[in-house]
Design an enzyme around this catalytic site. Structure first.
Site, PDB file in Angstrom:
ATOM      1  N   LYS A 101       0.114   3.641  -2.769  1.00  0.00           N
ATOM      2  CA  LYS A 101      -0.956   4.646  -2.717  1.00  0.00           C
ATOM      3  C   LYS A 101      -0.404   6.074  -2.715  1.00  0.00           C
ATOM      4  O   LYS A 101      -1.094   7.004  -3.124  1.00  0.00           O
ATOM      5  CB  LYS A 101      -1.832   4.425  -1.480  1.00  0.00           C
ATOM      6  N   SER A 159       0.796  -1.242   0.000  1.00  0.00           N
ATOM      7  CA  SER A 159       0.000   0.000   0.000  1.00  0.00           C
ATOM      8  C   SER A 159       0.823   1.285   0.000  1.00  0.00           C
ATOM      9  O   SER A 159       0.251   2.372  -0.118  1.00  0.00           O
ATOM     10  CB  SER A 159      -0.954   0.012   1.196  1.00  0.00           C
ATOM     11  N   SER A 179      -5.806   3.638   4.469  1.00  0.00           N
ATOM     12  CA  SER A 179      -5.305   2.810   3.365  1.00  0.00           C
ATOM     13  C   SER A 179      -6.455   2.146   2.611  1.00  0.00           C
ATOM     14  O   SER A 179      -6.519   0.925   2.478  1.00  0.00           O
ATOM     15  CB  SER A 179      -4.320   1.759   3.889  1.00  0.00           C
TER      16      SER A 179
END
Length: 496
Positions: free
Chosen positions: A91, A88, A334
């Site tokens: 991101k 993640s 997230s």
């Protein structure tokens, strides 16, 4: 100098130059690979010693990149140019591209349109709910739209309620999402028309609340929001206080039949599980229909999928929060769905097609403009859920350096989780990490976790008042939870 001596001297010089040029490539190919940047001092030796001695890293790969936030100078790296799975942490690249392409004030729109005339309080036709990507629609927003329709004198819809999700393509899952993730909240289907159960904004999900019943009886199950769009099969048993708390929730593929089975102690507290629905556009339509009925507007027909046209009458519209505010739940918590929506929205806005293919093309181009070497990146989605995503640690730290000069940098940095801050929308995924008092408000970073992968990247203020940028990528771990301890220890070293 006589002519013969001059010719001889010239020949010697030419021979020497040819010899040197022949030798240079030979020595070049024999040079060892470039060593990691390791300035003298305690910082370098401590990190290197930690990486060498941590047993959790045996057989694993550790990409580490440390930069000065002031000038971007690379202070330390360990296989920093090796492409690794970012999880993640990816991101941050999605957020940076979205800020740059869409802007901090960008808002998603949802429209309600009529296909027919309104006469005597009755809409003689269909009512359309057109989604244009908003991942933050709540039941309360549908209530507000229904209230506004009521104020315009509408009491009945003679036709159908049509859910229009044509703003994006009809591909619901990113390319590498595994089949066993599709009922999980983080694997929810991506649609231009969707809804969230609460202000975590996990679009396309329902919350199953599980409370113990009487001993020997089934548990009490409550849905949030209240909806008949999903069907619950309750196969639970309430056991005594010493019994096992073991609840399993699954949604049958291709349906909205959710089975809840297992045991829950009679003394247990309420448990909550988020479950992704099948076909979120019709889910949004069902919630909107409920809001209409709650406000006295009858829908005679069914809830179906369709596409609105430009000739239809736009009755009401709803605007989402600005992108800068959306980044808070997206980055702090997230949120995978938000990432994929942003990718598709970039594709729609720039290339006229709301797809992963076009969105990733736009993202690649924008990251390149910012200064990232996108030839070193493998991007398969916007969330990092794919194990095929690959980014070098040095490009992650470079991104964090480069974004500081962008006008949206304050909003980007504000969206990062703050270590040890217990407030959910401040600390986010870092609220239970690096909680020492002396580190308070000094570490802001994006986390990443996949099976066998743990990553962390962000900013840390040192004891001397400087700011360092760090990117830590641990791949091929036997226990990704143990990897977090290594990451936190590196950050502690940097903070000192």
């Amino acid at each position: 100098m006589n002519k013969k001596l001059k010719q001889k001297t010239t020949a010697i010089i030419i021979f020497s130059l040819v010899t040197i040029l022949a030798i240079i490539p030979f020595f070049h190919t024999e040079e060892p690979p470039a060593k990691a940047v390791e300035p003298s001092g305690k910082l370098s030796s401590e990190i290197s010693k930690l990486l060498a001695n941590e047993t959790v890293l045996d057989g694993a790969l550790a990409g580490v990149s440390i930069r000065s936030a002031k000038d971007g100078r690379l202070l330390y790296e360990h296989i920093g140019d090796t492409r690794l799975q970012p999880a993640s942490v990816l991101k941050m690249f999605t957020a940076a591209a979205a800020f740059s392409v869409l802007g901090e004030e960008y808002r998603f729109t949802t429209e309600v349109l009529a296909d027919g005339k309104i006469d005597g309080g009755t809409l003689a036709g269909d009512l359309y709910l057109k989604g244009m990507g908003d991942p933050t629609l709540l039941p309360a927003d549908f209530d507000e739209m229904a209230k506004r329709l009521k104020s315009k004198g509408i009491k009945e819809v003679a036709g159908d309620l049509v859910a229009d999700d044509s703003w994006y393509d009809d591909v619901r899952y990113s390319e590498d999402l595994t089949w066993n993730d599709e009922h999980q909240y983080y694997g929810a289907q991506v649609s231009a028309l969707t809804a969230s159960p609460n202000q975590d904004y996990d679009a396309g999900t329902v919350i199953v609340n599980i409370l113990p019943g009487k001993k020997g009886k089934a548990a009490n199950l409550l849905l949030e929001p209240e909806t008949d769009y999903v069907k619950i099969l309750n196969e639970t048993v309430t056991v005594d206080s010493e019994g096992e708390h073991d609840i399993i929730i699954e949604r049958e593929h291709g349906s909205n039949s959710i089975s809840v089975r297992g045991t829950i102690p009679v003394s247990a507290h309420k448990a909550r599980e988020w479950v992704a629905v099948w076909e979120p556009s019709l889910y949004a339509g069902s919630l909107f229909k409920k809001s209409l009925e709650d406000h006295g507007i009858k829908v005679v027909g069914k809830i179906i999928k369709g596409r609105a046209t430009e000739t239809m009458t736009r009755i009401v519209s709803h605007k989402s929060m600005p992108l800068a505010d959306l980044m808070i739940p997206f980055m702090k918590l997230s949120n995978n769905g938000h990432a994929e929506v942003l990718v598709k929205e970039m594709g729609k806005v720039v290339q006229g097609e709301g797809s992963w293919e076009k969105g990733l093309e736009v993202m690649d181009a924008e990251l390149s403009r910012i200064g990232i070497d996108t030839s070193q990146l493998v991007l398969r989605d916007g969330s990092g859920i794919s194990h095929a995503n690959l980014i070098p640690a040095n490009e992650i730290s470079k991104l964090l350096y480069l974004v500081q000069s962008e006008k949206w940098s304050p909003a980007f940095q504000h969206s990062l989780p703050v270590a040890g801050d217990e407030l959910r929308m401040a600390g986010g995924t870092m609220r239970n990490r690096l909680k020492e008092e002396h580190l308070k408000d000094r570490v802001s970073a994006k986390t990443g976790t996949l099976t066998g992968v743990s990553t962390l990247a962000g900013y840390v203020k040192t004891a001397s008042g400087d700011t360092l940028i760090f990117s830590i990528m641990l791949n091929n771990l036997l226990d990704d939870r143990e990897g977090r301890k290594v990451e936190d220890q590196i950050v502690r070293i940097l903070a000192r």
